[in-house]
Design an enzyme around this catalytic site. Structure first.
Site, PDB file in Angstrom:
ATOM      1  N   GLY A 148       0.831  -1.203   0.000  1.00  0.00           N
ATOM      2  CA  GLY A 148       0.000   0.000   0.000  1.00  0.00           C
ATOM      3  C   GLY A 148       0.860   1.245   0.000  1.00  0.00           C
ATOM      4  N   GLY A 176      -0.856   4.413   0.073  1.00  0.00           N
ATOM      5  CA  GLY A 176      -1.730   5.521   0.448  1.00  0.00           C
ATOM      6  C   GLY A 176      -1.062   6.324   1.551  1.00  0.00           C
ATOM      7  CG  HIS A 220     -19.810  11.081   3.684  1.00  0.00           C
ATOM      8  ND1 HIS A 220     -20.501  12.218   3.356  1.00  0.00           N
ATOM      9  CD2 HIS A 220     -18.639  11.490   4.213  1.00  0.00           C
ATOM     10  CE1 HIS A 220     -19.762  13.275   3.678  1.00  0.00           C
ATOM     11  NE2 HIS A 220     -18.635  12.857   4.200  1.00  0.00           N
ATOM     12  NE  ARG A 261     -18.176  12.034   7.995  1.00  0.00           N
ATOM     13  CZ  ARG A 261     -16.980  11.807   7.505  1.00  0.00           C
ATOM     14  NH1 ARG A 261     -16.513  10.572   7.448  1.00  0.00           N
ATOM     15  NH2 ARG A 261     -16.240  12.786   7.076  1.00  0.00           N
ATOM     16  CG  HIS A 307     -17.094   8.197   3.231  1.00  0.00           C
ATOM     17  ND1 HIS A 307     -16.524   8.631   2.065  1.00  0.00           N
ATOM     18  CD2 HIS A 307     -16.488   8.877   4.226  1.00  0.00           C
ATOM     19  CE1 HIS A 307     -15.614   9.555   2.356  1.00  0.00           C
ATOM     20  NE2 HIS A 307     -15.564   9.703   3.646  1.00  0.00           N
ATOM     21  CD  GLU A 334     -10.920   3.219   4.763  1.00  0.00           C
ATOM     22  OE1 GLU A 334     -10.345   4.100   4.086  1.00  0.00           O
ATOM     23  OE2 GLU A 334     -12.087   2.853   4.534  1.00  0.00           O
TER      24      GLU A 334
HETATM   25  C1  FAD Z   1     -14.033  10.564  -1.376  1.00  0.00           C
HETATM   26  C2  FAD Z   1     -13.390  10.437  -0.038  1.00  0.00           C
HETATM   27  C3  FAD Z   1     -13.103  11.563   0.710  1.00  0.00           C
HETATM   28  C4  FAD Z   1     -12.498  11.458   1.948  1.00  0.00           C
HETATM   29  N1  FAD Z   1     -12.224  12.594   2.644  1.00  0.00           N
HETATM   30  C5  FAD Z   1     -11.615  12.497   3.841  1.00  0.00           C
HETATM   31  C6  FAD Z   1     -11.272  13.660   4.567  1.00  0.00           C
HETATM   32  O1  FAD Z   1     -11.553  14.773   4.146  1.00  0.00           O
HETATM   33  N2  FAD Z   1     -10.640  13.518   5.741  1.00  0.00           N
HETATM   34  C7  FAD Z   1     -10.312  12.296   6.236  1.00  0.00           C
HETATM   35  O2  FAD Z   1      -9.707  12.236   7.288  1.00  0.00           O
HETATM   36  N3  FAD Z   1     -10.596  11.171   5.560  1.00  0.00           N
HETATM   37  C8  FAD Z   1     -11.252  11.239   4.381  1.00  0.00           C
HETATM   38  N4  FAD Z   1     -11.548  10.090   3.697  1.00  0.00           N
HETATM   39  C9  FAD Z   1     -11.062   8.802   4.172  1.00  0.00           C
HETATM   40  C10 FAD Z   1      -9.598   8.637   3.827  1.00  0.00           C
HETATM   41  O3  FAD Z   1      -9.329   9.193   2.563  1.00  0.00           O
HETATM   42  C11 FAD Z   1      -9.150   7.189   3.784  1.00  0.00           C
HETATM   43  O4  FAD Z   1      -9.612   6.513   4.888  1.00  0.00           O
HETATM   44  C12 FAD Z   1      -7.631   7.110   3.795  1.00  0.00           C
HETATM   45  O5  FAD Z   1      -7.093   7.919   2.803  1.00  0.00           O
HETATM   46  C13 FAD Z   1      -7.146   5.697   3.639  1.00  0.00           C
HETATM   47  O6  FAD Z   1      -5.746   5.712   3.518  1.00  0.00           O
HETATM   48  P1  FAD Z   1      -4.918   4.378   3.513  1.00  0.00           P
HETATM   49  O7  FAD Z   1      -3.510   4.766   3.358  1.00  0.00           O
HETATM   50  O8  FAD Z   1      -5.276   3.565   4.698  1.00  0.00           O
HETATM   51  O9  FAD Z   1      -5.436   3.566   2.254  1.00  0.00           O
HETATM   52  P2  FAD Z   1      -5.545   3.947   0.683  1.00  0.00           P
HETATM   53  O10 FAD Z   1      -5.267   5.349   0.409  1.00  0.00           O
HETATM   54  O11 FAD Z   1      -6.833   3.352   0.247  1.00  0.00           O
HETATM   55  O12 FAD Z   1      -4.369   3.143   0.030  1.00  0.00           O
HETATM   56  C14 FAD Z   1      -4.403   1.782  -0.171  1.00  0.00           C
HETATM   57  C15 FAD Z   1      -3.145   1.372  -0.866  1.00  0.00           C
HETATM   58  O13 FAD Z   1      -3.059  -0.031  -0.855  1.00  0.00           O
HETATM   59  C16 FAD Z   1      -2.812  -0.519  -2.145  1.00  0.00           C
HETATM   60  N5  FAD Z   1      -3.468  -1.823  -2.224  1.00  0.00           N
HETATM   61  C17 FAD Z   1      -4.717  -2.166  -1.858  1.00  0.00           C
HETATM   62  N6  FAD Z   1      -4.919  -3.463  -2.039  1.00  0.00           N
HETATM   63  C18 FAD Z   1      -3.787  -3.962  -2.534  1.00  0.00           C
HETATM   64  C19 FAD Z   1      -3.375  -5.251  -2.925  1.00  0.00           C
HETATM   65  N7  FAD Z   1      -4.159  -6.308  -2.824  1.00  0.00           N
HETATM   66  N8  FAD Z   1      -2.110  -5.392  -3.418  1.00  0.00           N
HETATM   67  C20 FAD Z   1      -1.263  -4.335  -3.524  1.00  0.00           C
HETATM   68  N9  FAD Z   1      -1.609  -3.103  -3.139  1.00  0.00           N
HETATM   69  C21 FAD Z   1      -2.853  -2.919  -2.657  1.00  0.00           C
HETATM   70  C22 FAD Z   1      -3.348   0.502  -3.086  1.00  0.00           C
HETATM   71  O14 FAD Z   1      -2.656   0.422  -4.311  1.00  0.00           O
HETATM   72  C23 FAD Z   1      -3.041   1.778  -2.327  1.00  0.00           C
HETATM   73  O15 FAD Z   1      -1.720   2.179  -2.601  1.00  0.00           O
HETATM   74  C24 FAD Z   1     -12.177  10.189   2.456  1.00  0.00           C
HETATM   75  C25 FAD Z   1     -12.478   9.051   1.715  1.00  0.00           C
HETATM   76  C26 FAD Z   1     -13.122   9.167   0.493  1.00  0.00           C
HETATM   77  C27 FAD Z   1     -13.530   7.941  -0.232  1.00  0.00           C
END
Ligand code: FAD
Ligand code: FES
Lengths: 640, 257
Positions: free
Chosen positions: A42, A44, A268, A333, A404, A428
């Site tokens: 990941g 993100g 949401h 929410r 969401h 997440e």
């Molecule tokens: C439209 C929207 C708006 C939002 N706005 C807000 C906000 O304003 N404030 C807030 O706090 N939160 C907000 N959120 C929530 C927040 O964006 C997410 O919870 C957060 O960004 C998740 O980050 P993460 O790094 O955990 O995962 P992600 O950003 O989802 O990253 C997941 C990563 O894992 C990789 N991955 C997944 N599965 C695999 C696999 N099987 N093999 C290899 N790689 C994989 C993907 O390629 C990616 O790089 C929002 C969410 C959405 C949908």
């Protein structure tokens, strides 16, 4: 057989736990760090920040993502902002208040110690991001601007226009690229993790498929970190990016990592309503809009067909302001979402299919001027107009709730380690901090807290206790896992049925939204638990995937993810069924007060449900982590 | 509505490609362009044909995954709009639509409309960052940043890295992409210490990636879905020229590859 869940929460006063723990943890000798190889799946906010920070510390890191570049992770889409207990506004915020708000917002289903730590490190996140050049919004004096966000009564949200997630992710991505250039991180884009390898009870690597060539590869490591995001796409329609999936976490679950609170999913309230059957995803309108927009529907059903401008002020029902006078349009929410569903169920919804409510900026434009509104929400308004062909400066937006965020995720202890030693889970993908409901602007905070500050400290405690042993991918466990992945691909390709993976996914989404969505009841959940296995059978006998496994094959990728959703959905419903209470986003219709408020049952359900895989066809085993609240009083939420 | 599509089909990087015609009936004007392709793909799959491969993820115009030439224009006819945000109401019943991948030597086709944009990541690796290791930061408000500077930085930082600028440029230059990052970081006090080194290294990498040179056609700015201004290129050129004049740092950077 049940696993003993040990959250390893440090002793001592809440505010001192993290400092004390950091001192007590073992450290890896700086000269030895490069001997340890850490896999981060990941890129993100959680994954990129972790990979960059671990590399800066000296660990050898490999990072994986399925997109073509780490910069495209789903985090990029977050709009509204990120919380931090800076109290720059002098409005009474503090670490303690952010902690309390988060625990309360989560309806007392999160772990106190983790949440307090989150509030503590929140302040460092902002500093770190500013230092990276994240262009946060500023006041004329040059200092950082804040706004209040979703249910908070203090202004603690930092933002970069409506693109906060993008800017934070680019900050982390740039740090990651810097480490890639330095040779500390090896990046594997367009790679999907399809299995995790556990040897002698420890996570020792992963199996991936190169999405361009189809090559199935084994990667060995001393520790594996999953930052693979949430599983909201189990509903097919959600605000998540199309590629978001449960595959990585679900495969880990099948290898022994407990899955916690899978039924806690956030709906949401402010998304653009569905336009038709072709709908492929739902677009969120940041709920920062609720700071200035007023939510209403016509008082009378007969008015629903009229243009909004034709409905007199007296004939409008500003139902959030009416029902929840102190929070009004900023109600949490889940409350705002259910209230919207209620008025639509009453037949007072607007727009196609009667599934929408108005979010009206007319008063705000009158009060603040169009310029200010444009400055605050310009890009959101544009996005809305582009999708709906309606101008929100002239007529109210139409919004409706959508899936969401998923609070559930792999269970982790205080060190962010799952029940598989050596497997850490961040962002997440884990369950840790938001309980039964997440506050707005807190996911970005948690992802970056985990990746920049928590994991880089805690992973050392684990690595310092393991020996570097020269394990290679020749080990039988890796070969077996590679064979397993190949066999599954062959099986999928061999079905050659008549239905697309998408059509089955859509059907699954429908079941989940109806039976395990905004509100749930035992009868519906039981129906879902019958319908899902049937649909799974349909999938495994009738899905159609063209092409081969040895090429870029997007149908195959999709089908693999849908296959996992089809198993995981059952776990969600099972979890929702056993939780015979309403809390946070989990609203069980049987458990509500006379006025329709959630009825929590602290006596029986103040626990985290951590499900353990028991084998093919066997019911999963429920383990419980009892939540102890030593610092907060378990109040009943009232937003009236 | 009905449309006729001419879509570039290419099985792999090494295979020859060609335009293939498809009839897409029963298309709703409310569909996004990608949803129209989804619907077509669903039909192809059921008929046992290979669906059209294209990159996409957020479908909100922010991740920069989607990108294709639509009737010869990067991301299609709407200004400030990515392909995923384009809607079929921008077309008329019976229209013919040509869909092709980004065309640039530095962006080789992987399959159909999917191209390899790894070169962008490598340009960022060369210097598109501030070296601020985790934990080393001072208080976020320690250095006030004039609102104007923060806003200007944000304007440039809005780049989504989709590659439309390259695809639209007659020279296939990556100048707008590179300049956007140089301008974003160059506007901020945090970006100053590495500013000159950054300009040299990023421009150098851009050249290595076989992107063409910039002759200020301005097509990039027209095609950019995020409205990144060509003024950033002027900024990049100023930084670059100034930096090149100060030899010392130049050898530092170029030596490190
Ligand atoms: C439209 C929207 C708006 C939002 N706005 C807000 C906000 O304003 N404030 C807030 O706090 N939160 C907000 N959120 C929530 C927040 O964006 C997410 O919870 C957060 O960004 C998740 O980050 P993460 O790094 O955990 O995962 P992600 O950003 O989802 O990253 C997941 C990563 O894992 C990789 N991955 C997944 N599965 C695999 C696999 N099987 N093999 C290899 N790689 C994989 C993907 O390629 C990616 O790089 C929002 C969410 C959405 C949908
Ligand atoms: S799919 Fe993300 S920008 Fe188009």
């Amino acid at each position: 057989m049940t696993t003993k869940l040990d959250a390893r929460i440090p002793a001592g006063p809440l505010a001192e736990k993290w400092d004390k723990h950091r001192f007590e943890m073992k450290l890896v000798n700086p000269a030895n760090k490069r001997k340890y190889h850490v896999i981060v799946v990941g890129s993100g906010l959680a994954g990129a920040s972790a990979a960059a920070s671990l590399s800066e510390l000296g660990y050898r890191v490999s990072c994986f993502c399925f997109q073509d570049s780490p910069r495209r992770a789903h985090s990029i889409a977050a709009q509204g902002g990120i919380n931090a207990a800076k109290n720059y506004q002098n409005d009474g915020d503090s670490e303690w208040r952010l902690f309390y708000d988060t625990i309360k917002g989560g309806d007392f289903r999160a772990r106190e110690a983790n949440v307090y730590r989150l509030a503590q490190v929140s302040v460092n996140i902002i500093d770190q991001c500013v230092a990276q050049g994240v262009p946060f919004a500023r006041e004329y004096g040059g200092l950082l601007a804040n706004r209040s966000f979703g249910g908070a009564q203090v202004s603690r949200t930092f933002y970069a226009r409506g693109q906060t997630g993008q800017q934070l992710l680019l900050g982390a991505y740039q740090a990651l690229e810097k480490e890639i250039a330095r040779g500390g991180v090896t990046m594997h884009s367009r790679h999907e993790m399809l299995d995790i390898v556990v040897i002698d009870g420890r996570a020792r690597g992963i199996i991936t498929r190169d999405l361009v060539t189809g090559a199935v590869e084994a990667h060995v490591a001393d520790s594996v970190v999953l930052g693979t995001g949430g599983y909201g796409n189990v509903y097919y329609l959600s605000t998540n990016a199309k590629g978001c999936n449960v595959t990585a976490t679900y495969r880990a679950y099948k290898k022994g990592a407990a899955f916690a609170d899978p039924c806690f999913t956030q709906i949401h309230p402010t998304c653009i309503p569905v336009a038709g059957e072709h709908q492929s995803k739902l677009t969120l309108m940041s709920e920062s809009l609720r700071n200035d927009g007023r939510v209403w529907v016509p008082k009378k059903k007969e008015d629903c067909g009229k243009k909004p401008g034709e409905i007199a002020e007296g004939d409008r029902d500003y139902y959030l302001e009416r029902k929840y006078p102190s929070f009004g349009n900023l109600s949490p929410r889940d409350i705002a979402s259910r209230a919207a569903k209620e008025v639509c169920d009453e037949g007072r919804g607007v727009g196609p299919g009667g599934r929408g409510v108005y979010l009206d900026f007319a008063d705000a434009i009158k009060r603040l001027g169009e310029h200010t509104i444009r400055e605050r929400y310009g890009n959101l308004f544009e996005m809305y107009e582009r999708i709906t062909d309606e101008d929100p400066y002239k007529q109210p937006m139409r919004i409706y709730p959508a899936v969401h965020y998923t609070m559930g995720g792999l269970w982790v202890d205080y060190n962010l380690m799952s029940t598989i030693p050596g497997l850490h889970v961040i962002g997440e993908a884990n369950f840790s901090d938001h309980g039964a409901n997440r506050l707005g602007a807190s996911a970005l905070m948690q992802g970056l807290a985990d990746g920049y500050f928590v994991l880089p400290s805690t992973i050392g405690d684990y690595l310092a206790g393991v020996k570097v042993d020269g394990l290679t991918a020749e080990h039988a466990a890796f070969r077996e896992a590679v064979d397993g992945v190949n066999a599954r691909t062959a099986r999928l390709l061999g079905i050659k049925g008549t239905r697309t993976a998408d059509s089955i996914h859509r059907e699954l989404g429908h079941i989940m939204w109806e039976k395990c969505g905004m509100s749930r009841n035992a009868a519906g959940l039981k129906e879902a638990l019958v319908a899902i296995p049937k649909l799974r059978e349909e999938f495994w006998s009738n899905v159609c995937i063209p092409g081969t496994g040895a090429e870029l094959n997007q149908s195959l990728e999709k089908a693999g993810r849908v296959a996992d959703f089809l198993e995981f959905a059952e776990l969600m419903c099972t979890d929702a069924l056993q939780r015979e209470e309403s809390c946070g986003a989990h609203f069980r219709e049987e458990y509500q007060t006379k006025d329709g408020e959630a009825l929590r049952d602290d006596e029986h359900f103040a626990y985290v449900s951590a499900w353990e895989y028991a084998g093919e066809g066997m019911p999963p085993v429920l383990n419980k982590e009892t939540l102890e609240f030593e610092n907060v009083h378990l109040s009943t939420r009232s937003y009236k | 509505m009905k449309v006729v599509l001419h879509v570039w089909r290419q099985a792999s990087a090494s295979a020859a490609g060609k335009l293939v015609d498809y009839q897409a009936d029963d298309i709703s004007p409310d569909m996004s362009f990608l949803e129209m392709l989804d619907v077509l793909n669903e039909r192809l799959i059921v008929r046992g044909e290979d669906p059209i491969a294209f990159d996409h993820d957020c479908r909100e115009g922010i991740c920069g995954s989607c990108g294709m030439m639509i009737n010869g224009a990067a991301h299609g006819p709407m200004k400030l709009t990515t392909a995923c945000q384009l809607h079929m109401r921008s077309f008329s019943d019976g229209d013919e639509i040509w869909i092709e991948p980004w065309r640039a030597k530095a962006f080789p086709v992987i399959k159909d409309l999917v191209v390899d944009r790894g070169a962008f990541d490598r340009i960022i690796q060369a210097g598109g960052f501030v070296s601020a290791p985790t934990g080393s930061a001072q208080d976020g408000n320690a250095i006030p940043i004039p609102k104007q500077a923060a806003d200007d930085a944000m304007d440039a930082a809005a780049c989504i890295g989709c590659g439309a600028c390259v695809a639209a440029c007659p020279n296939a230059s990556a100048s707008l992409f590179t300049a956007a990052k140089i301008s974003h970081l160059g506007e901020l006090p945090q970006g100053q210490p590495e500013r000159m080194k950054r300009a040299l290294a990023m421009v150098h990498q851009m050249d290595l990636e076989t992107f063409g040179g910039c002759t200020l056609f301005g097509e990039c700015q027209e095609a950019c879905p995020k409205g990144i201004s060509i003024d950033t290129i002027a900024q990049m050129n100023r930084d670059y020229i100034f930096a090149a004049a100060t030899e010392r740092e130049a050898t530092d950077v170029l030596g490190s590859g």
